[in-house]
Write a protein that holds these residues in place. Structure first.
Motif, PDB file in Angstrom:
ATOM      1  N   LYS A  63       0.847  -1.184   0.000  1.00  0.00           N
ATOM      2  CA  LYS A  63       0.000   0.000   0.000  1.00  0.00           C
ATOM      3  C   LYS A  63       0.887   1.239   0.000  1.00  0.00           C
ATOM      4  N   SER A  64       0.454   2.273  -0.715  1.00  0.00           N
ATOM      5  CA  SER A  64       1.199   3.538  -0.770  1.00  0.00           C
ATOM      6  C   SER A  64       0.881   4.388   0.451  1.00  0.00           C
ATOM      7  N   TRP A  65       1.925   5.038   0.969  1.00  0.00           N
ATOM      8  CA  TRP A  65       1.748   5.971   2.071  1.00  0.00           C
ATOM      9  C   TRP A  65       2.902   6.969   2.035  1.00  0.00           C
ATOM     10  N   GLU A  66       2.585   8.246   1.816  1.00  0.00           N
ATOM     11  CA  GLU A  66       3.591   9.310   1.814  1.00  0.00           C
ATOM     12  C   GLU A  66       4.793   8.965   0.928  1.00  0.00           C
ATOM     13  N   GLN A  69       6.127   2.659  -0.501  1.00  0.00           N
ATOM     14  CA  GLN A  69       5.359   1.430  -0.634  1.00  0.00           C
ATOM     15  C   GLN A  69       5.590   0.608   0.622  1.00  0.00           C
TER      16      GLN A  69
END
Length: 167
Positions: A63-66, A69
């Motif tokens: 999942k992408s966050w800031e 990955q």
């Protein structure tokens, strides 16, 4: 080969208690997709149009966050992913990358509609099984959220790369 696929699927929670004839009927129009190591089955935000049953290989769900990955989980032969696409019309909630060369059975809502028209009882059982699996995952997530809100330090997800790969 068909018998091995049926057996593989019957061992999965989503296809538990589904008879072999119904799984064979479901598999007839379902292609097997080959994905090379490092390539993606799907990316977060893509239109969700199918689920996959992993026959060979392993994948990473991320999942992408800031601009990073982050690892959600790793799956291997006999696991499935993307099943939410069979219930809702929302975009993919995560990216799935092949860690090694993979083959997977691609099952679409149309495959399930075909099964519904042929055997509504088996279709209903699959839908209930999907609901149970999603409910199980929600319970785990709720528990983690509750513990985090109560101040428990949870293990941070592993960062996989510094920037998402270009689409």
């Amino acid at each position: 080969m068909l018998a091995a696929r049926i057996e593989l699927m019957q061992q999965m929670p989503i296809f538990g208690a589904i008879d072999a004839a119904a799984i064979e009927f479901l598999l007839e129009p379902a292609p097997v997709v080959e994905v090379a190591a490092g390539d993606f089955f799907c990316r977060e935000g893509d239109m969700a149009d199918c689920m996959y049953v992993l026959e060979r290989g392993s994948v990473t769900i991320m999942k992408s966050w800031e601009d990073r990955q982050l690892l959600l989980r790793r799956l291997g032969k006999g696991d499935c992913f993307g099943e939410m696409a069979l219930l809702d019309l929302f975009p993919r909630s995560a990216s799935i990358r092949a860690d090694e060369d993979c083959s997977a059975i691609r099952i679409t809502p149309d495959n399930l509609l075909r099964l519904f028209e042929h055997d509504p009882a088996q279709f209903a059982l699959i839908q209930m099984n999907i609901g149970r699996e999603i409910s199980r995952r929600l319970r785990v997530t709720d528990d983690k959220l509750f513990r985090a809100r109560m101040g428990e330090a949870l293990e941070a997800p592993e960062a996989l790369m510094s920037r998402p790969a270009p689409l």
